[in-house]
Design an enzyme around this catalytic site. Structure first.
Site, PDB file in Angstrom:
ATOM      1  N   GLY A   7      46.029  47.592  49.615  1.00 15.34           N
ATOM      2  CA  GLY A   7      46.975  47.731  48.499  1.00 15.34           C
ATOM      3  C   GLY A   7      47.325  49.189  48.269  1.00 15.34           C
ATOM      4  O   GLY A   7      47.336  49.676  47.143  1.00 15.34           O
ATOM      5  N   ALA A   8      47.650  49.873  49.374  1.00 11.45           N
ATOM      6  CA  ALA A   8      47.934  51.320  49.269  1.00 11.45           C
ATOM      7  C   ALA A   8      49.428  51.595  49.192  1.00 11.45           C
ATOM      8  O   ALA A   8      49.862  52.722  49.431  1.00 11.45           O
ATOM      9  CB  ALA A   8      47.309  52.053  50.453  1.00 11.45           C
ATOM     10  N   SER A 132      36.886  46.571  37.354  1.00 13.77           N
ATOM     11  CA  SER A 132      37.554  46.889  36.074  1.00 13.77           C
ATOM     12  C   SER A 132      36.555  46.631  34.953  1.00 13.77           C
ATOM     13  O   SER A 132      35.635  45.810  35.106  1.00 13.77           O
ATOM     14  CB  SER A 132      38.766  45.972  35.923  1.00 13.77           C
ATOM     15  OG  SER A 132      39.134  45.860  34.568  1.00 13.77           O
ATOM     16  N   TYR A 157      41.675  37.004  35.923  1.00 13.89           N
ATOM     17  CA  TYR A 157      41.493  38.416  36.317  1.00 13.89           C
ATOM     18  C   TYR A 157      40.033  38.842  36.083  1.00 13.89           C
ATOM     19  O   TYR A 157      39.407  39.426  36.973  1.00 13.89           O
ATOM     20  CB  TYR A 157      42.449  39.293  35.506  1.00 13.89           C
ATOM     21  CG  TYR A 157      42.408  40.759  35.898  1.00 13.89           C
ATOM     22  CD1 TYR A 157      43.017  41.200  37.070  1.00 13.89           C
ATOM     23  CD2 TYR A 157      41.760  41.699  35.099  1.00 13.89           C
ATOM     24  CE1 TYR A 157      42.986  42.540  37.432  1.00 13.89           C
ATOM     25  CE2 TYR A 157      41.724  43.045  35.458  1.00 13.89           C
ATOM     26  CZ  TYR A 157      42.340  43.461  36.620  1.00 13.89           C
ATOM     27  OH  TYR A 157      42.304  44.791  36.982  1.00 13.89           O
TER      28      TYR A 157
HETATM   29  N1  NAP Z   1      46.015  49.619  36.526  1.00 13.16           N
HETATM   30  C1  NAP Z   1      44.899  49.516  35.804  1.00 13.16           C
HETATM   31  O1  NAP Z   1      44.882  49.860  34.598  1.00 13.16           O
HETATM   32  C2  NAP Z   1      43.637  49.012  36.422  1.00 13.16           C
HETATM   33  C3  NAP Z   1      42.469  49.016  35.637  1.00 13.16           C
HETATM   34  C4  NAP Z   1      41.289  48.576  36.211  1.00 13.16           C
HETATM   35  C5  NAP Z   1      41.294  48.132  37.521  1.00 13.16           C
HETATM   36  N2  NAP Z   1      42.450  48.116  38.248  1.00 13.16           N
HETATM   37  C6  NAP Z   1      42.370  47.628  39.626  1.00 13.16           C
HETATM   38  O2  NAP Z   1      42.967  48.583  40.487  1.00 13.16           O
HETATM   39  C7  NAP Z   1      43.438  47.941  41.676  1.00 13.16           C
HETATM   40  C8  NAP Z   1      44.849  48.419  41.992  1.00 13.16           C
HETATM   41  O3  NAP Z   1      45.696  48.019  40.934  1.00 13.16           O
HETATM   42  P1  NAP Z   1      46.992  48.807  40.476  1.00 13.16           P
HETATM   43  O4  NAP Z   1      46.929  48.874  38.997  1.00 13.16           O
HETATM   44  O5  NAP Z   1      47.159  50.039  41.289  1.00 13.16           O
HETATM   45  O6  NAP Z   1      48.094  47.707  40.841  1.00 13.16           O
HETATM   46  P2  NAP Z   1      49.543  47.808  41.558  1.00 13.16           P
HETATM   47  O7  NAP Z   1      50.195  49.115  41.261  1.00 13.16           O
HETATM   48  O8  NAP Z   1      50.241  46.565  41.135  1.00 13.16           O
HETATM   49  O9  NAP Z   1      49.171  47.779  43.114  1.00 13.16           O
HETATM   50  C9  NAP Z   1      48.575  46.653  43.678  1.00 13.16           C
HETATM   51  C10 NAP Z   1      48.518  46.783  45.179  1.00 13.16           C
HETATM   52  O10 NAP Z   1      48.011  45.527  45.702  1.00 13.16           O
HETATM   53  C11 NAP Z   1      48.968  45.038  46.651  1.00 13.16           C
HETATM   54  N3  NAP Z   1      49.032  43.570  46.700  1.00 13.16           N
HETATM   55  C12 NAP Z   1      49.424  42.734  45.718  1.00 13.16           C
HETATM   56  N4  NAP Z   1      49.471  41.474  46.182  1.00 13.16           N
HETATM   57  C13 NAP Z   1      49.108  41.519  47.483  1.00 13.16           C
HETATM   58  C14 NAP Z   1      48.997  40.542  48.512  1.00 13.16           C
HETATM   59  N5  NAP Z   1      49.303  39.255  48.312  1.00 13.16           N
HETATM   60  N6  NAP Z   1      48.596  40.952  49.741  1.00 13.16           N
HETATM   61  C15 NAP Z   1      48.328  42.247  49.989  1.00 13.16           C
HETATM   62  N7  NAP Z   1      48.440  43.214  49.066  1.00 13.16           N
HETATM   63  C16 NAP Z   1      48.833  42.854  47.831  1.00 13.16           C
HETATM   64  C17 NAP Z   1      50.296  45.581  46.160  1.00 13.16           C
HETATM   65  O11 NAP Z   1      51.260  45.484  47.195  1.00 13.16           O
HETATM   66  P3  NAP Z   1      52.859  45.566  46.851  1.00 13.16           P
HETATM   67  O12 NAP Z   1      53.158  47.037  46.728  1.00 13.16           O
HETATM   68  O13 NAP Z   1      53.496  44.928  48.028  1.00 13.16           O
HETATM   69  O14 NAP Z   1      53.059  44.833  45.560  1.00 13.16           O
HETATM   70  C18 NAP Z   1      49.895  46.998  45.805  1.00 13.16           C
HETATM   71  O15 NAP Z   1      49.790  47.797  46.959  1.00 13.16           O
HETATM   72  C19 NAP Z   1      43.342  46.434  41.404  1.00 13.16           C
HETATM   73  O16 NAP Z   1      42.213  45.924  42.060  1.00 13.16           O
HETATM   74  C20 NAP Z   1      43.160  46.355  39.900  1.00 13.16           C
HETATM   75  O17 NAP Z   1      42.435  45.211  39.505  1.00 13.16           O
HETATM   76  C21 NAP Z   1      43.625  48.543  37.736  1.00 13.16           C
END
Ligand code: NAP
Length: 262
Positions: A7-8, A132, A157
């Site tokens: 998910g980069a 998280s 989630y």
């Molecule tokens: N944001 C927060 O506040 C927060 C807090 C705690 C933990 N987290 C954790 O941090 C991690 C990253 O989240 P983020 O906030 O950076 O989210 P994000 O900006 O929505 O990025 C998510 C990434 O996962 C990829 N992804 C989604 N569906 C997929 C699929 N079916 N197959 C392969 N890849 C897929 C996305 O690809 P696309 O670019 O193609 O969509 C994107 O690269 C997650 O595990 C989340 O639970 C986030």
């Protein structure tokens, strides 16, 4: 070091990949979109970094296996299981699992199992699972993992993020005495597409670029071997997760093995 980040192509994963490349690590950009992966690789290369892409849609365990096959004989020092989703409506994958469960837990579980033999050959291997603080509100619904009876995005989630913590603990137990260190990391509230989907607006949420330094220090920094399996809070310090229940972790592991047929 050679670092694979799932998910980069957006959010935390993209910011982390760029930061790692800037300090000289070779990064493998995983994503599900060829165009987005190509753009990331181009951006990193334009700044003098080394990057390449690996495609797999995690809603297909067949695609996860194919990607692991392609990577099996390549050097990987660090695996960052970061890809994640928040779903407001229940949706099931071709493998028959609720999407949050598969993307956030089953796909990284399977990928990790398949890459583990190669990682264990590296002298300083690390596996980082992005969890998280939401794991604290999570429960593993063994009897209804897809939450068909009563789906809500928050429960799905938090269940998956608790699974990340328990998986990390059990992985550490199973690899004790090896070169591998594994951690679960809470990156804190970060302004990403995923956060926007939750509908929450936590005060103090940061841009991904602002917070990567804290948790990349965990990924790259020297760590005590006894800390493997631990949980890092957003300030980059080891802290107590909601549970250290060995039986629960072992039960989750065994269910995940049968769900992924690994
Ligand atoms: N944001 C927060 O506040 C927060 C807090 C705690 C933990 N987290 C954790 O941090 C991690 C990253 O989240 P983020 O906030 O950076 O989210 P994000 O900006 O929505 O990025 C998510 C990434 O996962 C990829 N992804 C989604 N569906 C997929 C699929 N079916 N197959 C392969 N890849 C897929 C996305 O690809 P696309 O670019 O193609 O969509 C994107 O690269 C997650 O595990 C989340 O639970 C986030």
């Amino acid at each position: 070091m050679e670092v694979l980040i799932t998910g980069a192509t957006a959010g935390i994963g993209a910011a982390s990949a760029k930061a790692l490349a800037r300090v000289g690590h070779e990064v493998i950009i995983h994503g599900r979109s060829e165009a987005k992966c190509a753009l990331m690789v181009k951006d990193i290369q334009a700044q003098g970094g080394i990057a390449r892409a690996e495609l797999a849609d995690f809603s297909s365990l067949t695609q996860v296996r194919a990607m692991a096959d392609r990577l099996a004989n390549q050097r990987i020092d660090i695996l960052v299981n970061n890809a994640g989703v928040w779903m407001n409506k229940a949706q099931e994958t071709e493998d028959g699992f609720e999407l949050t469960w598969q993307i956030n837990h089953l796909a990284p579980f399977l990928l990790t199992q398949l890459l583990l033999p190669a990682l264990l050959e590296r002298p300083d291997a690390r596996i980082i699972n992005i969890s998280s603080s939401g794991h604290r509100a999570g429960r593993i619904h063994f009897e209804d993992i897809n939450l068909r009876d009563n789906f809500n995005g928050m429960a799905a989630y938090c269940q998956s993020k608790l699974a990340n913590v328990l998986f990390t603990q059990e992985l550490a137990r199973r690899t004790q005495g090896s070169s591998l260190l594994t951690y679960a990391v809470d990156p804190g509230a970060v302004l990403t597409d995923l956060l926007a989907k939750t509908g929450f607006n936590p005060p103090g949420a940061k841009h991904a670029e602002e917070m990567v330094g804290k948790w990349l220090a965990v990924v790259l920094g020297p760590q005590n071997r006894d800390s493997s399996g631990g949980y890092f809070s957003p300030n980059g310090r080891l802290s107590e997760p909601s549970t250290r229940d060995k039986e629960l972790a072992a039960r989750l592991w065994s269910m995940s093995e049968s769900q992924t047929k690994v």
